[in-house]
Design an enzyme around this catalytic site. Structure first.
Site, mmCIF file in Angstrom:
data_model
loop_
_atom_site.group_PDB
_atom_site.id
_atom_site.type_symbol
_atom_site.label_atom_id
_atom_site.label_comp_id
_atom_site.label_asym_id
_atom_site.label_seq_id
_atom_site.Cartn_x
_atom_site.Cartn_y
_atom_site.Cartn_z
ATOM 1 N N GLU A 247 -31.235 37.389 -44.679
ATOM 2 C CA GLU A 247 -31.013 38.672 -44.019
ATOM 3 C C GLU A 247 -30.988 39.849 -44.979
ATOM 4 O O GLU A 247 -31.401 40.953 -44.621
ATOM 5 C CB GLU A 247 -29.701 38.629 -43.217
ATOM 6 C CG GLU A 247 -29.738 37.754 -41.987
ATOM 7 C CD GLU A 247 -29.400 36.302 -42.255
ATOM 8 O OE1 GLU A 247 -29.342 35.502 -41.298
ATOM 9 O OE2 GLU A 247 -29.197 35.942 -43.449
ATOM 10 N N ASN B 42 -39.007 41.391 -69.563
ATOM 11 C CA ASN B 42 -38.339 41.916 -70.765
ATOM 12 C C ASN B 42 -36.957 41.294 -70.960
ATOM 13 O O ASN B 42 -36.057 41.903 -71.517
ATOM 14 C CB ASN B 42 -38.270 43.446 -70.731
ATOM 15 C CG ASN B 42 -37.593 43.978 -69.482
ATOM 16 O OD1 ASN B 42 -37.116 43.200 -68.634
ATOM 17 N ND2 ASN B 42 -37.540 45.288 -69.336
ATOM 18 N N GLY C 123 -34.237 40.228 -69.077
ATOM 19 C CA GLY C 123 -32.906 40.537 -68.574
ATOM 20 C C GLY C 123 -32.732 41.918 -68.015
ATOM 21 O O GLY C 123 -33.688 42.603 -67.663
#
Length: 578
Positions: free
Chosen positions: A60, A481, A483
């Site tokens: 949802e 990249n 994180g």
């Protein structure tokens, strides 16, 4: 029993659910997002009956993000969830739509009216007999709430709620009990379309405001126009564009207003966001003696950490709820017709030209022998590759800030969530936006392009499955990249909580069920490889029917200048002691 007697005399009876979905079709909805649940299943049967398409999302929350993206392209959207467990999963997305003025009709299937009246101990409840608690939660993030517990009132409530959704450009909540779905309402009401026109301004008050604005405009020596998101949300773009083109005044956009202005216009000057502005923009805007601000939302990320330096004494604010001239307020005077009258009466103005942003790559990047794809190189280069009519979605993070440095071709729709900033939003929004383009008949004439970070993508990656299932063909760039870059720049530069598990992203389309050749996958880790990719005709063409999925490798410690400055401001504010 009383309700049944009152509905017996209806000449053209139709079921409540059919009436609801026909009204949604009338206002432009063609696809319904959401998930099935036992309290909404019977209502879902009506979706194909009225010519609507059921999307079928993976959860949802994603469905809410997708409905948000759909509405930003199509003008309105709808999502169906089930009572309690389903609707609460969507609340974050609906709250984001509320904060950013996006019109979504949230339909919640609920237990029968008898079960609610008797306080039965049903599944998906809190076990305390309170069946209104979730509606009360949604009331705070909805501009209208309709509890369809009486068929005699259902049609009136549906009409009012959908109208409010569009006129106020915010989500609404409709609770549909299972025993009301097939109750009868007057189908003849559908012969009268909903009145979606804005109430007119009081003429005398409006004319006075126009006179005041014109007086300051004629006296200004170097005025500028600053356009923001509410010009889009409150259907004022036509009037705004007419004013910009006739006046010739230098026009700038706030980050949330990116895409609101045709950036090919000669008087377009770039993005104004205080210290995060494009080159030359801050100086031009802040030296102006009159700023005509249209639809402003002055949030922290929209102003690069509240670094606006524009005095209210030099500002005229145009909004959906009123006009503010310097420190004088005129509530109840809507901006649309005010702008039209000002444009019609414009005389010769004193105009001092503004900067001319372009997609020229910085000289230092051109001369650098380093093959690494940097933020400073990529975003101007992207501007050279984008096409007219593209839909560009950018996730909160490097993409959201990097796109400020991209000058768009004509008629580009830009989607981002600058104010709410819910991580993972953009992937769901991409599904909704691409589907909206398909519903508009633009699947092979208009590209939908997503830029999202690897960390953000991991939150809502399942919507890639929904895109494949619905035969959508967006171009998806995963910025790899390592994180959460925006968080690193705020706090925790090398801390583990800003790291993520590295996925084999190119393998995901197959894992989500894509047949061989159904999705094109790529990995680019150098500037030369980006150039080759952009030159690939099948990859770049709007007519390519296959989804395109790209791993875009960038340094973990690189970020757009505007992001760095905004993050520093956020870090400083977070450290303040009251």
């Amino acid at each position: 029993m009383t309700s049944d007697i009152r509905t017996q005399g209806i000449k053209n009876p139709i079921d409540v659910a059919e009436y609801l979905f026909r009204r949604l079709h009338e206002v432009g909805v063609r696809s319904i997002h959401g998930l099935p649940g036992d309290y909404n299943l019977v209502a879902l049967d009506y979706i194909p009956k009225v010519g609507l398409h059921w999307v079928g999302n993976c959860n949802e929350l994603n469905a809410g993000y997708a409905a948000d993206g759909y509405a930003r392209v199509k003008g309105i959207s709808a999502i169906v969830t089930t009572f309690g467990v389903g609707e609460l999963s969507a609340v974050n997305a609906i709250a984001g739509a509320y904060s950013e003025y996006v019109p979504i009709v949230h339909i919640v299937g609920t237990p029968t009216t008898a079960a609610q009246k008797n306080g039965m101990l049903l599944h998906h409840t809190l076990g305390n007999g309170d069946f209104n608690v979730f509606a009360k939660m949604s009331k705070e993030i909805s501009c209208a709430v309709a509890m369809l517990d009486d068929p005699y009132e259902a049609a009136t409530l549906i009409d009012h709620t959908i109208s409010e959704c569009i006129l106020k450009s915010r989500p609404v909540y409709i609770a549909l009990p299972t025993d009301i779905v097939q109750k009868k309402v007057d189908g003849d009401r559908l012969k009268t379309p909903l009145d979606l026109s804005y109430p007119p301004n009081e003429e005398e008050r409006e004319d006075y405001v126009v006179e005041v604005v014109l007086k300051y405009l004629q006296a200004a020596r170097n005025p500028v126009i600053l356009v923001d998101a509410c010009s889009i949300r409150h259907r004022a773009l036509e009037e705004t564009h007419a004013f910009i083109e006739k006046s010739g005044i230098p026009v700038f956009v706030a980050p949330m207003g990116k895409g609101a202005v045709d950036e090919t216009l000669p008087n377009y000057g770039g993005v104004y966001a205080g210290d995060g502005s494009n080159a030359g923009v801050r100086e031009r805007v802040e030296s102006s003696d009159l700023v005509l601000s249209i639809g402003a939302i002055k949030s922290d990320f929209n102003t690069a950490g509240f670094t606006y330096r524009v005095s209210q004494l030099n500002t005229i604010d145009f909004h959906s709820y009123g006009i503010k001239v310097r420190y004088s307020e005129y509530p109840g005077v809507r901006m649309n017709t005010v702008l039209s009258k000002i444009t019609a009466r414009l005389g010769q103005l004193n105009i001092e030209s503004g900067p001319n942003p372009n997609n020229v790559i910085p000289e230092a990047e051109i001369k650098s022998p380093e093959p690494t794809i940097t933020q400073a190189w990529f975003w101007p280069r992207l501007g050279q590759w984008l096409q007219k009519d593209d839909i560009v979605i950018t996730e909160t993070g490097t993409a959201n800030f990097g796109i400020w440095e991209t000058r768009f071709p004509a008629n580009v729709t830009a989607i981002s969530q600058v104010l709410w900033g819910s991580i993972g939003y953009a992937t769901g929004a991409c599904q909704g936006a691409a589907l909206a383009a398909k519903d508009l008949g633009q699947l092979t004439s208009r590209r939908t392009i997503l830029f999202t970070g690897d960390g953000s993508f991991q939150l809502t990656a399942q919507e890639l499955s929904t895109m494949i299932r619905n035969k959508l063909n967006p171009i998806i760039f995963i910025i790899c990249n390592n994180g959460y870059t925006i968080e690193r720049f705020i706090h925790g530069w090398e801390d583990a909580y800003n790291d993520i598990q590295d996925w084999k992203y190119k393998d995901l389309p197959a894992a989500f069920g894509a047949e061989k050749g159904e999705v094109l996958t790529y990995r680019v880790s150098s500037k030369q490889e980006v150039e080759q990719l952009f030159a690939d005709k099948e990859f770049a063409s709007a007519e390519t029917t296959r989804l395109r999925f790209v791993e875009l490798v960038m340094p973990w410690d690189d970020a757009p200048k505007a992001l760095i400055e905004t993050a520093q401001s956020a870090a400083k504010r977070n450290a303040e002691v009251s």
